[in-house]
Enzyme design. Structure first.
Site, PDB file in Angstrom:
ATOM      1  N   CYS A   1     -81.761 -79.331  14.588  1.00 39.31           N
ATOM      2  CA  CYS A   1     -82.906 -79.734  13.765  1.00 39.31           C
ATOM      3  C   CYS A   1     -84.107 -78.819  14.000  1.00 39.31           C
ATOM      4  O   CYS A   1     -84.927 -78.607  13.099  1.00 39.31           O
ATOM      5  CB  CYS A   1     -83.305 -81.175  14.069  1.00 39.31           C
ATOM      6  SG  CYS A   1     -82.052 -82.407  13.617  1.00 39.31           S
TER       7      CYS A   1
ATOM      8  N   CYS B   1     -82.086 -83.614  18.542  1.00 42.58           N
ATOM      9  CA  CYS B   1     -81.150 -82.784  17.775  1.00 42.58           C
ATOM     10  C   CYS B   1     -81.552 -81.309  17.861  1.00 42.58           C
ATOM     11  O   CYS B   1     -82.539 -80.884  17.247  1.00 42.58           O
ATOM     12  CB  CYS B   1     -81.122 -83.263  16.322  1.00 42.58           C
ATOM     13  SG  CYS B   1     -80.295 -82.151  15.177  1.00 42.58           S
TER      14      CYS B   1
END
Length: 241
Positions: A34, A31
């Protein structure tokens, strides 16, 4: 102070049993957004050292927590007060967004969570502390939240419940900041029974209800659980302009 690393197995002890505020970053290696939270969470851990537990959980390696709290986007930050989910922030946000939320919960010292009906139902009278199970305590904390919180009881073996959960999921996608608690009845039978006892709502699955400050404000079951009905319930809770 380093950011704590959580797992499914340690989640209950490290988060749900913690009496204070716990902030959990749910992330994944793949991700990209993230990664923006890595320095932010390190800064939060230093800033709130000794006052707030700051932690992260790998979504790919800990499916049980991701499923239980219906995490649908990464990153998602969950905040728990006294073991109760009080805030959900989806997507990477600025550090100011997180500090504002944390400071607000610290100021309130709340137990946070969500919920609307024309007749309010008071909580059951508290039993002696030594007679209450953990499930009863969690149910009481959930209903005691001062923010309207949506509770959804889902049966993983019922076709009607799967249809209702689809409506619930669509509502959450459209309203990601609404506090919510998904209870999978087959996995959390004790909590499901405790919610029936504390809320005085006769058990059904699927069942959805909104709670706030010890009252059930709205409830529905089976085919009455639809995204429009949920939207209307929360609209009715908003203070008049």
């Amino acid at each position: 102070m380093p950011v704590a690393l959580l797992t499914d197995g340690a989640f209950s002890a490290e988060v749900l049993a913690h009496p204070g505020l716990v902030v959990v970053d749910i992330w994944a290696e793949w991700c990209t957004p993230c990664r923006a939270l890595v320095p932010i969470f390190e800064a939060l851990a230093d800033r709130y050292n000794g006052r707030v537990r700051v932690a992260k959980l790998d979504a790919d390696a800990n499916v049980e927590v991701v499923t239980r709290y219906d995490v649908r986007a990464l990153p998602t930050v969950l905040m728990f007060q006294g073991g109760v989910l009080v805030e959900r922030l989806s997507g990477a946000r600025s550090i100011g967004t997180y500090t504002d939320a944390i400071d607000a919960h610290l100021a309130r010292g709340d137990a946070g969570a969500i919920a609307v009906s024309s007749v309010e139902r008071p909580m059951a009278a508290p039993a002696p502390a030594n007679a209450e199970s953990g499930a009863i305590r969690e149910a009481r904390q959930l209903l005691a939240n001062d923010e309207a919180t949506l509770v959804f009881k889902h049966s993983s073996s019922c076709p009607i419940s799967f249809m209702a959960k689809r409506q619930y999921d669509q509502f959450l996608v459209a309203n990601p900041d609404v506090p919510t608690r998904l209870v999978i009845v087959q996995k959390e039978r004790e909590l499901s029974n405790a919610l029936e006892t504390v809320s005085r709502l006769r058990h059904a699955s699927p069942q959805a209800f909104i709670v706030r400050e010890g009252h059930v404000l709205w409830d529905a079951s089976h085919d009455d659980i639809t995204q429009p009905h949920l939207e209307a319930a929360f609209v009715a809770l908003r203070p008049p302009a």
